[in-house]
Design a protein around this motif. Structure first.
Motif, PDB file in Angstrom:
ATOM      1  N   GLU A 146       0.830  -1.208   0.000  1.00 47.58           N
ATOM      2  CA  GLU A 146       0.000   0.000   0.000  1.00 47.58           C
ATOM      3  C   GLU A 146       0.863   1.257   0.000  1.00 47.58           C
ATOM      4  N   ARG A 147       1.941   1.254   0.779  1.00 42.98           N
ATOM      5  CA  ARG A 147       2.811   2.432   0.837  1.00 42.98           C
ATOM      6  C   ARG A 147       3.526   2.655  -0.504  1.00 42.98           C
ATOM      7  N   LEU A 148       3.925   1.562  -1.153  1.00 45.89           N
ATOM      8  CA  LEU A 148       4.576   1.683  -2.454  1.00 45.89           C
ATOM      9  C   LEU A 148       3.609   2.249  -3.487  1.00 45.89           C
ATOM     10  N   ALA A 149       2.388   1.740  -3.501  1.00 49.23           N
ATOM     11  CA  ALA A 149       1.381   2.241  -4.441  1.00 49.23           C
ATOM     12  C   ALA A 149       1.064   3.705  -4.157  1.00 49.23           C
ATOM     13  N   SER A 150       0.979   4.068  -2.886  1.00 48.77           N
ATOM     14  CA  SER A 150       0.698   5.453  -2.514  1.00 48.77           C
ATOM     15  C   SER A 150       1.804   6.390  -2.981  1.00 48.77           C
ATOM     16  N   LEU A 151       3.040   5.950  -2.825  1.00 50.07           N
ATOM     17  CA  LEU A 151       4.168   6.772  -3.278  1.00 50.07           C
ATOM     18  C   LEU A 151       4.084   7.016  -4.778  1.00 50.07           C
ATOM     19  N   ALA A 152       3.733   5.977  -5.548  1.00 50.18           N
ATOM     20  CA  ALA A 152       3.673   6.106  -7.001  1.00 50.18           C
ATOM     21  C   ALA A 152       2.540   7.009  -7.468  1.00 50.18           C
ATOM     22  N   THR A 153       1.512   7.186  -6.643  1.00 44.95           N
ATOM     23  CA  THR A 153       0.400   8.048  -7.044  1.00 44.95           C
ATOM     24  C   THR A 153       0.666   9.521  -6.755  1.00 44.95           C
ATOM     25  N   GLN A 154       1.693   9.821  -5.992  1.00 42.88           N
ATOM     26  CA  GLN A 154       2.033  11.220  -5.738  1.00 42.88           C
ATOM     27  C   GLN A 154       2.480  11.879  -7.049  1.00 42.88           C
ATOM     28  N   GLU A 155       1.983  13.062  -7.316  1.00 44.64           N
ATOM     29  CA  GLU A 155       2.386  13.750  -8.536  1.00 44.64           C
ATOM     30  C   GLU A 155       3.732  14.426  -8.328  1.00 44.64           C
ATOM     31  N   ARG A 156       4.653  14.167  -9.230  1.00 43.65           N
ATOM     32  CA  ARG A 156       5.973  14.790  -9.205  1.00 43.65           C
ATOM     33  C   ARG A 156       6.172  15.545 -10.513  1.00 43.65           C
ATOM     34  N   GLY A 157       6.941  16.614 -10.456  1.00 45.71           N
ATOM     35  CA  GLY A 157       7.232  17.394 -11.652  1.00 45.71           C
ATOM     36  C   GLY A 157       8.279  16.691 -12.504  1.00 45.71           C
ATOM     37  N   LEU A 158       7.925  16.349 -13.732  1.00 46.95           N
ATOM     38  CA  LEU A 158       8.790  15.556 -14.598  1.00 46.95           C
ATOM     39  C   LEU A 158       9.186  16.317 -15.859  1.00 46.95           C
ATOM     40  N   GLY A 159      10.446  16.198 -16.220  1.00 46.72           N
ATOM     41  CA  GLY A 159      10.923  16.699 -17.500  1.00 46.72           C
ATOM     42  C   GLY A 159      11.232  15.507 -18.387  1.00 46.72           C
ATOM     43  N   ILE A 160      10.382  15.236 -19.350  1.00 50.78           N
ATOM     44  CA  ILE A 160      10.528  14.055 -20.204  1.00 50.78           C
ATOM     45  C   ILE A 160      11.365  14.409 -21.432  1.00 50.78           C
ATOM     46  N   LEU A 161      12.397  13.616 -21.677  1.00 49.37           N
ATOM     47  CA  LEU A 161      13.320  13.885 -22.778  1.00 49.37           C
ATOM     48  C   LEU A 161      13.568  12.585 -23.539  1.00 49.37           C
ATOM     49  N   LEU A 162      12.913  12.448 -24.691  1.00 52.83           N
ATOM     50  CA  LEU A 162      13.010  11.243 -25.515  1.00 52.83           C
ATOM     51  C   LEU A 162      13.802  11.579 -26.778  1.00 52.83           C
ATOM     52  N   VAL A 163      14.897  10.879 -27.006  1.00 46.36           N
ATOM     53  CA  VAL A 163      15.780  11.224 -28.120  1.00 46.36           C
ATOM     54  C   VAL A 163      16.296   9.963 -28.807  1.00 46.36           C
ATOM     55  N   ARG A 164      16.198   9.953 -30.143  1.00 47.72           N
ATOM     56  CA  ARG A 164      16.875   8.973 -30.980  1.00 47.72           C
ATOM     57  C   ARG A 164      17.273   9.676 -32.274  1.00 47.72           C
ATOM     58  N   ARG A 165      18.050   8.991 -33.093  1.00 50.22           N
ATOM     59  CA  ARG A 165      18.453   9.605 -34.367  1.00 50.22           C
ATOM     60  C   ARG A 165      17.259   9.916 -35.250  1.00 50.22           C
ATOM     61  N   GLY A 166      16.166   9.160 -35.061  1.00 50.93           N
ATOM     62  CA  GLY A 166      15.003   9.361 -35.912  1.00 50.93           C
ATOM     63  C   GLY A 166      14.020  10.403 -35.422  1.00 50.93           C
ATOM     64  N   GLY A 167      14.310  11.047 -34.307  1.00 47.73           N
ATOM     65  CA  GLY A 167      13.386  12.063 -33.826  1.00 47.73           C
ATOM     66  C   GLY A 167      13.572  12.351 -32.351  1.00 47.73           C
ATOM     67  N   PHE A 168      12.805  13.305 -31.856  1.00 46.89           N
ATOM     68  CA  PHE A 168      12.864  13.661 -30.437  1.00 46.89           C
ATOM     69  C   PHE A 168      11.498  14.150 -29.990  1.00 46.89           C
ATOM     70  N   ALA A 169      11.260  14.078 -28.692  1.00 46.74           N
ATOM     71  CA  ALA A 169      10.046  14.627 -28.095  1.00 46.74           C
ATOM     72  C   ALA A 169      10.367  15.009 -26.662  1.00 46.74           C
ATOM     73  N   VAL A 170       9.919  16.168 -26.261  1.00 48.28           N
ATOM     74  CA  VAL A 170      10.158  16.641 -24.898  1.00 48.28           C
ATOM     75  C   VAL A 170       8.838  17.112 -24.306  1.00 48.28           C
ATOM     76  N   ALA A 171       8.719  16.990 -22.993  1.00 40.69           N
ATOM     77  CA  ALA A 171       7.485  17.405 -22.336  1.00 40.69           C
ATOM     78  C   ALA A 171       7.755  17.749 -20.887  1.00 40.69           C
ATOM     79  N   ALA A 172       6.945  18.642 -20.371  1.00 42.70           N
ATOM     80  CA  ALA A 172       6.867  18.887 -18.934  1.00 42.70           C
ATOM     81  C   ALA A 172       5.585  18.215 -18.468  1.00 42.70           C
ATOM     82  N   ALA A 173       5.667  17.459 -17.384  1.00 42.89           N
ATOM     83  CA  ALA A 173       4.496  16.733 -16.905  1.00 42.89           C
ATOM     84  C   ALA A 173       4.395  16.832 -15.402  1.00 42.89           C
ATOM     85  N   SER A 174       3.183  16.718 -14.913  1.00 37.74           N
ATOM     86  CA  SER A 174       2.929  16.582 -13.486  1.00 37.74           C
ATOM     87  C   SER A 174       2.308  15.221 -13.295  1.00 37.74           C
TER      88      SER A 174
END
Length: 205
Positions: free
Chosen positions: A80-108
């Motif tokens: 239960e504590r592990l699941a609760s921790l995972a449900t907390q919203e954290r500020g994320l900077g998503i950075l996806l990169v390959r030679r064929g393209g890229f995508a970036v995002a800010a997420a909560s």
């Protein structure tokens, strides 16, 4: 719990492993099915996460998507504590990169707040510029890398990302085709509990 991208438990010769990304709301059901398939479980907390040892020798290592950082999950049991921790919203900077393209995002948590992407890989400086623009004005507590680790490293080494480059990096996402359409899936996977299941050799069961 330890860092989400830390080294899994050592493998013994003849064992097999698999990785599952399990949303917090499905964790209890996953544990029940694991116990039904492998027998009664013993729990042990280690620096790397929560270990479930089944009676048939199978082992599941459950790791939170991010460190506790002073905000532990709540609940009567370790699951239960592990699941609760995972449900907390954290500020994320998503950075996806390959030679064929890229995508970036800010997420909560799983919510994508702003994003940009391209079908062809831009150089590290240009990609970092896009990331700087997207991250601006958003809380970025952790970096979520995806795709080619070396290319992600090059982008984060650019001076324009100096304000966030030192943030803790979460586990690398296996993204083969970085594009804006996969950002929502990437956000969801970055919030999932990472479970490494190790099955013993058939002869030892």
């Amino acid at each position: 719990m330890g860092r989400p991208d830390s080294t899994p438990l050592p493998k013994q010769q003849g064992t097999t492993t698999r990785l599952a990304l399990v949303p917090a709301q499905r964790l209890s059901g996953w544990v029940d099915r694991f116990a039904a398939g492998h027998g009664p479980l013993q729990e042990e907390m280690i620096d790397d996460g929560l270990v479930l040892q089944a009676s048939d020798g199978a082992v599941a290592l459950l790791r939170a998507p991010w460190p506790v950082d002073g905000r532990p999950g709540r609940g009567a049991s370790s699951i239960e504590r592990l699941a609760s921790l995972a449900t907390q919203e954290r500020g994320l900077g998503i950075l996806l990169v390959r030679r064929g393209g890229f995508a970036v995002a800010a997420a909560s948590g799983q919510r994508v707040l702003a994003s940009k992407g391209g079908k062809r890989y831009a150089d590290a400086r240009t990609t970092a510029g896009y990331a700087t623009e997207v991250f601006a004005g958003h809380l970025i507590e952790y970096i979520v890398p995806g795709g080619d680790r070396a290319l992600v490293d090059q982008v984060l080494a650019e001076p324009s990302l100096g304000a966030v480059a030192g943030r803790t990096r979460l586990a690398l996402l296996d993204i083969q085709d970085p594009k804006p359409a996969v950002l929502q899936k990437a956000a969801a996977e970055s919030c999932a509990i990472r479970i490494t299941v190790t099955n013993p050799p058939p002869s030892s069961r």
